[in-house]
Write a protein that holds these residues in place. Structure first.
Motif, short mmCIF file in Angstrom:
data_model
loop_
_atom_site.label_atom_id
_atom_site.label_comp_id
_atom_site.label_asym_id
_atom_site.label_seq_id
_atom_site.Cartn_x
_atom_site.Cartn_y
_atom_site.Cartn_z
N ILE A 45 7.50 -1.66 74.95
CA ILE A 45 7.80 -0.27 75.29
C ILE A 45 9.00 -0.22 76.24
O ILE A 45 9.89 0.63 76.09
N GLY A 46 9.04 -1.13 77.19
CA GLY A 46 10.19 -1.20 78.09
C GLY A 46 11.49 -1.48 77.35
O GLY A 46 12.52 -0.86 77.62
N LYS A 47 11.44 -2.40 76.40
CA LYS A 47 12.63 -2.72 75.59
C LYS A 47 13.03 -1.52 74.74
O LYS A 47 14.23 -1.25 74.57
N HIS A 48 12.04 -0.82 74.20
CA HIS A 48 12.31 0.37 73.39
C HIS A 48 13.00 1.44 74.23
O HIS A 48 14.01 2.02 73.81
N ALA A 49 12.48 1.70 75.43
CA ALA A 49 13.08 2.69 76.31
C ALA A 49 14.51 2.30 76.68
O ALA A 49 15.41 3.15 76.68
N GLU A 50 14.71 1.03 76.97
CA GLU A 50 16.06 0.56 77.30
C GLU A 50 17.01 0.77 76.12
O GLU A 50 18.14 1.23 76.29
N PHE A 51 16.54 0.45 74.91
CA PHE A 51 17.35 0.64 73.71
C PHE A 51 17.75 2.11 73.54
O PHE A 51 18.86 2.42 73.15
#
Length: 156
Positions: free
Chosen positions: A23-29
């Motif tokens: 989820i953190g990677k998704h938000a960063e993307f």
């Protein structure tokens, strides 16, 4: 591209730590602010406590969670019918283009059909050209709108 062995399954409580990373990677993307603080408990409640508000499908390779899709059910005033809403779809970069995203979309679509939903809805940022082309290939129809967010609670 060689074939990749992966499985799809429903999320379990044991997946939450890894899910939070994705989820953190998704938000960063998506260039969005995200803080994992308190999210594990909140997601556990939404996913595993009655009434269930959110469903999560996990994609894994060699027993490592590499992607996920989450969805909810909502109601359309204009259609006067229930619809399924794909809230998130994310696959780690190195696992894209293996068909995992399509299979996650198919899972959510089938769930919507099995629950008498009139349609499936989702959104993606306008700069995510790769996703936009993917969704169009699947038959998705884009609508130009501006999404607004109005914060209601300062605890987030």
């Amino acid at each position: 591209m060689e074939k990749l062995a992966y499985t799809l399954r429903l999320c379990t409580p044991a997946d939450l730590d890894r899910l939070l990373v994705l989820i953190g990677k998704h938000a960063e993307f998506e260039k969005a602010h995200y803080s994992p603080e308190g999210k594990k408990e909140q997601l556990h409640a939404a996913l595993f406590t009655e009434p269930v508000f959110l469903t999560c499908v996990i994609a894994e390779v060699d027993r490592v969670v590499i992607g996920y899709a989450t969805y909810t059910f909502d109601y359309s005033t204009w259609d006067a019918a229930k619809f399924i809403y794909l809230d998130c779809l994310y696959i780690e970069d190195e696992y894209r283009s293996y068909g995992i995203g399509k299979h996650l979309m198919d899972w959510v679509k089938k769930t919507g059909e099995e629950n008498d939903c009139v349609n499936m809805q989702w959104q993606t940022p306008d700069f995510n050209e790769r996703a936009i082309q993917f969704y169009k290939r699947l038959g998705g129809i884009g609508k130009d709108k501006v999404r607004f967010t109005l914060p209601l609670n300062l605890r987030f």
